[in-house]
Design a protein around this motif. Sequence first.
Motif, PDB file in Angstrom:
ATOM      1  N   HIS A 122       0.808  -1.753   0.457  1.00 36.88           N
ATOM      2  CA  HIS A 122      -0.234  -0.346  -0.069  1.00 36.88           C
ATOM      3  C   HIS A 122       0.991   0.992  -0.241  1.00 36.88           C
ATOM      4  O   HIS A 122       1.804   1.200   0.347  1.00 36.88           O
ATOM      5  CB  HIS A 122      -1.088  -0.669   0.964  1.00 36.88           C
ATOM      6  CG  HIS A 122      -0.766   0.167   2.466  1.00 36.88           C
ATOM      7  ND1 HIS A 122      -0.478  -0.485   3.430  1.00 36.88           N
ATOM      8  CD2 HIS A 122      -0.177   1.304   3.079  1.00 36.88           C
ATOM      9  CE1 HIS A 122       0.043  -0.079   4.355  1.00 36.88           C
ATOM     10  NE2 HIS A 122       0.293   1.314   4.389  1.00 36.88           N
ATOM     11  N   GLU A 160      -3.224  -1.524  -2.576  1.00 39.40           N
ATOM     12  CA  GLU A 160      -3.731  -0.421  -1.683  1.00 39.40           C
ATOM     13  C   GLU A 160      -3.308   0.894  -1.077  1.00 39.40           C
ATOM     14  O   GLU A 160      -2.507   1.483  -1.565  1.00 39.40           O
ATOM     15  CB  GLU A 160      -4.099  -1.087  -0.419  1.00 39.40           C
ATOM     16  CG  GLU A 160      -4.669  -2.555  -0.319  1.00 39.40           C
ATOM     17  CD  GLU A 160      -4.852  -3.661   0.454  1.00 39.40           C
ATOM     18  OE1 GLU A 160      -4.601  -2.493   1.905  1.00 39.40           O
ATOM     19  OE2 GLU A 160      -4.661  -4.881   0.792  1.00 39.40           O
ATOM     20  N   ASN A 197       0.431   5.024   1.738  1.00 40.59           N
ATOM     21  CA  ASN A 197       0.022   5.884   2.332  1.00 40.59           C
ATOM     22  C   ASN A 197      -0.415   7.478   2.161  1.00 40.59           C
ATOM     23  O   ASN A 197       1.141   7.726   1.440  1.00 40.59           O
ATOM     24  CB  ASN A 197       0.453   5.775   3.985  1.00 40.59           C
ATOM     25  CG  ASN A 197       0.067   6.891   5.399  1.00 40.59           C
ATOM     26  OD1 ASN A 197       0.467   7.580   4.760  1.00 40.59           O
ATOM     27  ND2 ASN A 197      -1.603   6.427   5.750  1.00 40.59           N
ATOM     28  N   TYR A 250      -8.318   1.331   4.168  1.00 40.21           N
ATOM     29  CA  TYR A 250      -7.894   0.681   3.617  1.00 40.21           C
ATOM     30  C   TYR A 250      -8.978   0.462   2.309  1.00 40.21           C
ATOM     31  O   TYR A 250      -9.806  -0.399   2.778  1.00 40.21           O
ATOM     32  CB  TYR A 250      -6.819  -0.174   3.901  1.00 40.21           C
ATOM     33  CG  TYR A 250      -5.417   0.089   5.093  1.00 40.21           C
ATOM     34  CD1 TYR A 250      -4.476  -0.265   3.853  1.00 40.21           C
ATOM     35  CD2 TYR A 250      -5.784  -0.125   5.978  1.00 40.21           C
ATOM     36  CE1 TYR A 250      -2.878  -0.034   5.370  1.00 40.21           C
ATOM     37  CE2 TYR A 250      -4.778   0.065   6.961  1.00 40.21           C
ATOM     38  CZ  TYR A 250      -3.819   0.357   6.594  1.00 40.21           C
ATOM     39  OH  TYR A 250      -2.277   0.553   7.579  1.00 40.21           O
ATOM     40  N   GLU A 286      -3.619   3.075   1.762  1.00 38.81           N
ATOM     41  CA  GLU A 286      -4.109   4.422   2.462  1.00 38.81           C
ATOM     42  C   GLU A 286      -4.564   4.929   3.172  1.00 38.81           C
ATOM     43  O   GLU A 286      -3.595   6.282   2.808  1.00 38.81           O
ATOM     44  CB  GLU A 286      -3.295   3.371   3.914  1.00 38.81           C
ATOM     45  CG  GLU A 286      -3.578   3.734   5.526  1.00 38.81           C
ATOM     46  CD  GLU A 286      -2.902   3.389   6.394  1.00 38.81           C
ATOM     47  OE1 GLU A 286      -2.766   2.914   8.197  1.00 38.81           O
ATOM     48  OE2 GLU A 286      -1.666   3.027   5.753  1.00 38.81           O
TER      49      GLU A 286
END
Length: 343
Positions: free
Chosen positions: A226, A275, A228, A267, A277
Motif C-alpha cells: 500500500h 491498496e 499511505n 484501506y 491507506e
Amino acid sequence: MNGNRSDSATQASVFGSVHLGYVVVQSNRLSDWRRFGADAIGLHVDALDRDTARFRLDDRACRFLVQRGPAEDVVALGWQIDDHEAFDRIIARVTDRGVPITEATPEQAVLRGVERLWRFAGPKGIVQEIFTVPVTTSEPLRMISTGWVTGEAGMGHVAILSREPEAMRAYYDTVFDSRLSDYIDENISGLKMKIRFLRVNERHHSIAIANIRGVKVDPIRTRVQHINIQSATLDDMLDSFQRVTDLGFRMQWSVGQHTNDRELSYYCMTPSGFELEVGWNPIVVGPELESTWEPTTYQGISIWGHKPVADTVLTKFAQFRQALATVRTPEITVPQLAGGMSR
C-alpha cells in the motif's frame, strides 16, 4: 570511483534530509484512476493527456503520476533530498558500490514536477528516484478534501511485502540512513509476519517492510502492498471513506487505529490493485522524541478496527492464481546497496 571510498562527505548521515515526494504508477485504467482520485479520495487531478494524469495534494505540481502502461503497479518512488550536499552524498554511495545511476531526461523531470532528477535500481524492481527541487504552482487546488499533511514529513509512506526483508532494510539504511521506529508482530489469514517500520525524517515511518521470508509465493501481485497519504482533518478521512464506499470502489480494511503510530485510517483498493491507506493524526517523531526514541515490538497491527472486508471466492481465486506466478521467481534485490544480503 573508488569502491572503498569512506570520506566524511559520503559517510555523513542524510537522515532528516529525505522525504517521499511522489509516486509513479503505470496503468491502463486512467479513467478509473481519475474518478478514484478526484471523486472518491478527494485529490486534485490534472489530466495532461489521454495517457497521463497527475494528482496534487498541496502546492506541488505532482504527488502521483499515473502513466499509461501494462504494469498496474507502482513503478518508481521519488524522494526529495533537501540540499545538494546530501544529494551528492547519496549519488556517491550508489556509484561507489557499482550500481548504475542515470540522470533522468528533461521530459521525465517535467512530468514529475522536479529539477535535478537521478534514477537507480531499488528492491522488488521499484526504481528509486532522487531530486532536489520540486516545482510548485500557485494554481488553486480543485479538490473535495480540505487538505493533506505533507511538508517535512513527506507525502506519506510505502509498505512492501518482502521475502528478503533484511536486504531491503539494509538497502534503505545504506542509501538514506533510515532508522528503525518499531516492529509489529501480526498474523493475517494464517500468515505470520514481523513488520519493520523505518523512518527517514519526522514521519513515524516512510517505509514499512512486512517479512514473509520462508513463504514460497508472494501473496500479492503488486510490488507495493500500500501507499499511505494523510488527511488534514478527521472529517476529511471519514468523508472519503464514505465516498469510496458509495462510488463502488473496493474497501479492504475498515476504519481503525494502529498500535504503533496511533494513526486512524482505512484501506481501499486502487484501480491498479495495490491498496491506498488514507489516515489521520499519526505520531510525529520530532526532535524531542527522536533524541530518546527506542524501538518497541507491538502485538497486532491495530488497537481497534481495521476489519477485513469480505472477499468473494472469485477474488480469492484470482489472488491465488496471481501468487502462483511468483513461486519460482526470486525477489529482486540490490545486494551492492544491502551489504551483500540476499539469497
